[in-house]
Motif scaffolding. Sequence first.
Motif, mmCIF file in Angstrom:
data_model
loop_
_atom_site.group_PDB
_atom_site.id
_atom_site.type_symbol
_atom_site.label_atom_id
_atom_site.label_comp_id
_atom_site.label_asym_id
_atom_site.label_seq_id
_atom_site.Cartn_x
_atom_site.Cartn_y
_atom_site.Cartn_z
ATOM 1 N N ARG A 48 0.517 -0.983 0.106
ATOM 2 C CA ARG A 48 0.001 -0.183 0.160
ATOM 3 C C ARG A 48 1.191 1.172 -0.142
ATOM 4 O O ARG A 48 1.926 1.526 0.923
ATOM 5 N N GLU A 49 0.398 2.326 -0.905
ATOM 6 C CA GLU A 49 1.503 3.093 -1.201
ATOM 7 C C GLU A 49 0.400 4.548 -0.394
ATOM 8 O O GLU A 49 -0.339 4.768 -1.170
ATOM 9 N N GLY A 50 0.706 6.007 -0.160
ATOM 10 C CA GLY A 50 -0.190 7.180 0.074
ATOM 11 C C GLY A 50 0.334 7.693 -1.739
ATOM 12 O O GLY A 50 1.051 7.701 -2.338
ATOM 13 N N VAL A 51 -0.448 8.517 -1.729
ATOM 14 C CA VAL A 51 -0.651 8.566 -3.283
ATOM 15 C C VAL A 51 -0.441 9.951 -2.740
ATOM 16 O O VAL A 51 -0.746 10.832 -3.391
ATOM 17 N N ALA A 52 -1.733 10.642 -1.886
ATOM 18 C CA ALA A 52 -1.513 11.646 -1.672
ATOM 19 C C ALA A 52 -2.690 12.147 -0.396
ATOM 20 O O ALA A 52 -3.234 11.687 0.091
ATOM 21 N N ALA A 53 -2.538 13.225 -0.047
ATOM 22 C CA ALA A 53 -2.781 13.644 1.300
ATOM 23 C C ALA A 53 -2.902 15.332 1.809
ATOM 24 O O ALA A 53 -2.413 16.394 0.699
ATOM 25 N N ILE A 54 -3.866 16.265 2.235
ATOM 26 C CA ILE A 54 -4.208 16.873 3.247
ATOM 27 C C ILE A 54 -4.278 17.490 3.963
ATOM 28 O O ILE A 54 -4.636 16.830 4.528
ATOM 29 N N ASN A 55 -3.847 18.515 5.020
ATOM 30 C CA ASN A 55 -3.908 18.541 6.313
ATOM 31 C C ASN A 55 -4.862 20.331 6.408
ATOM 32 O O ASN A 55 -5.779 20.751 4.790
ATOM 33 N N TYR A 56 -5.008 20.434 7.810
ATOM 34 C CA TYR A 56 -6.259 21.149 8.316
ATOM 35 C C TYR A 56 -6.406 22.922 7.667
ATOM 36 O O TYR A 56 -7.291 23.277 7.562
ATOM 37 N N SER A 57 -4.791 23.132 7.026
ATOM 38 C CA SER A 57 -4.631 24.439 6.453
ATOM 39 C C SER A 57 -4.732 24.179 5.213
ATOM 40 O O SER A 57 -4.599 25.579 4.198
ATOM 41 N N GLY A 58 -4.978 22.761 4.211
ATOM 42 C CA GLY A 58 -5.137 22.535 2.925
ATOM 43 C C GLY A 58 -3.640 22.913 2.121
ATOM 44 O O GLY A 58 -3.753 22.142 1.381
ATOM 45 N N TYR A 59 -3.023 22.699 3.116
ATOM 46 C CA TYR A 59 -1.946 22.717 1.870
ATOM 47 C C TYR A 59 -1.794 21.115 2.189
ATOM 48 O O TYR A 59 -2.289 19.592 2.792
ATOM 49 N N THR A 60 -0.988 20.357 0.671
ATOM 50 C CA THR A 60 -1.575 18.988 0.156
ATOM 51 C C THR A 60 0.065 18.420 -0.597
ATOM 52 O O THR A 60 0.867 19.017 -0.462
ATOM 53 N N THR A 61 0.224 17.105 -0.458
ATOM 54 C CA THR A 61 1.372 16.956 -0.866
ATOM 55 C C THR A 61 0.864 15.248 -1.699
ATOM 56 O O THR A 61 -0.453 14.399 -1.545
ATOM 57 N N TYR A 62 2.104 14.474 -2.679
ATOM 58 C CA TYR A 62 0.963 13.616 -3.849
ATOM 59 C C TYR A 62 2.735 12.603 -4.328
ATOM 60 O O TYR A 62 3.224 13.255 -4.165
ATOM 61 N N ILE A 63 2.465 11.963 -4.214
ATOM 62 C CA ILE A 63 3.524 11.228 -4.781
ATOM 63 C C ILE A 63 3.874 12.248 -5.956
ATOM 64 O O ILE A 63 2.665 12.359 -7.095
ATOM 65 N N GLU A 64 4.875 11.541 -6.653
ATOM 66 C CA GLU A 64 5.256 12.341 -7.847
ATOM 67 C C GLU A 64 4.828 12.059 -9.449
ATOM 68 O O GLU A 64 3.960 12.665 -10.279
ATOM 69 N N SER A 65 3.834 10.246 -9.369
ATOM 70 C CA SER A 65 4.156 9.588 -9.447
ATOM 71 C C SER A 65 2.578 10.409 -11.079
ATOM 72 O O SER A 65 1.690 10.396 -11.578
ATOM 73 N N VAL A 66 1.881 10.704 -9.241
ATOM 74 C CA VAL A 66 0.349 11.465 -9.990
ATOM 75 C C VAL A 66 0.503 12.980 -9.679
ATOM 76 O O VAL A 66 -0.437 13.403 -10.006
ATOM 77 N N GLN A 67 1.456 14.001 -9.569
ATOM 78 C CA GLN A 67 1.528 15.199 -9.375
ATOM 79 C C GLN A 67 1.202 15.365 -11.408
ATOM 80 O O GLN A 67 1.754 15.539 -11.797
ATOM 81 N N GLY A 68 -0.292 16.835 -10.958
ATOM 82 C CA GLY A 68 -0.014 17.106 -12.087
ATOM 83 C C GLY A 68 -1.544 16.531 -12.711
ATOM 84 O O GLY A 68 -2.385 17.411 -13.304
ATOM 85 N N ARG A 69 -1.690 15.409 -11.848
ATOM 86 C CA ARG A 69 -3.350 14.426 -12.111
ATOM 87 C C ARG A 69 -4.211 14.715 -11.498
ATOM 88 O O ARG A 69 -5.482 14.151 -12.049
ATOM 89 N N PHE A 70 -4.058 14.208 -10.445
ATOM 90 C CA PHE A 70 -4.908 14.112 -8.985
ATOM 91 C C PHE A 70 -5.082 15.445 -8.255
ATOM 92 O O PHE A 70 -4.013 16.002 -8.368
ATOM 93 N N THR A 71 -6.081 15.600 -7.682
ATOM 94 C CA THR A 71 -6.245 16.735 -6.775
ATOM 95 C C THR A 71 -6.930 16.206 -6.042
ATOM 96 O O THR A 71 -8.017 15.535 -5.549
ATOM 97 N N ILE A 72 -6.512 17.045 -5.070
ATOM 98 C CA ILE A 72 -7.116 15.731 -3.128
ATOM 99 C C ILE A 72 -7.728 17.121 -2.597
ATOM 100 O O ILE A 72 -7.125 18.263 -2.557
ATOM 101 N N SER A 73 -8.776 17.579 -2.151
ATOM 102 C CA SER A 73 -9.427 17.861 -1.544
ATOM 103 C C SER A 73 -10.408 18.024 -0.664
ATOM 104 O O SER A 73 -10.697 17.273 -0.665
ATOM 105 N N LYS A 74 -11.017 18.668 0.311
ATOM 106 C CA LYS A 74 -11.800 18.746 2.246
ATOM 107 C C LYS A 74 -12.554 19.018 1.826
ATOM 108 O O LYS A 74 -12.492 20.287 2.011
ATOM 109 N N ASP A 75 -14.047 18.874 2.137
ATOM 110 C CA ASP A 75 -15.297 20.286 2.987
ATOM 111 C C ASP A 75 -15.552 19.875 3.748
ATOM 112 O O ASP A 75 -16.246 18.352 4.280
#
Length: 126
Positions: A48-75
Motif C-alpha cells: 500500500r502506498e500513499g497517493v495524496a494527503a491534505i492537512n487542516y490548512s489545505g496544504y497538500t502533498t502527492y507522490i510524484e507519479s500522480v502530480q499534475g493529474r490528481f487533486t485532493i480536496s476536503k469539504d
Amino acid sequence: QVQLVESGGGSVQAGGSLRLSCAASGYTTSIYYRTTMAWFRQAPGKEREGVAAINYSGYTTYIESVQGRFTISKDGAKNTLYLQMNDLKPEDTAMYYCAAGPPFALTLLIREYNAWGQGTQVTVSS
C-alpha cells in the motif's frame, strides 16, 4: 466510532477521469478540521502506498507519479474528502483507500494513519 466510507471507483479507459469521495462520520467538525486526511492505494502484489494527503490548512502533498493529474480536496462542512483523478493510466489501477491521520501534520507515512475505509476499486484499461 470513526467510520470512513469511500465511493466513486469504477472502470475507465486510459486518459479518463474519476472522482473519489470519502464520507467521514464519528468526527466533530472541529476534529475533522484538524485531521490530516489522505488517499492510499494498493495494487495486486504490491504494498500500500500513499497517493495524496491534505492537512487542516489545505496544504497538500502527492507522490510524484500522480502530480499534475490528481487533486485532493476536503469539504469540512460535509466531513468529506475527495480525490479528482484525471488522465488516468493503467498503472493507476488499484484499490483506493481513504485514511485519517494525525492532527495538523502533512504526511504520507502509513504508520501515522489510524482509521481506514474499506476501499473502492479503480481499474484503468489501455
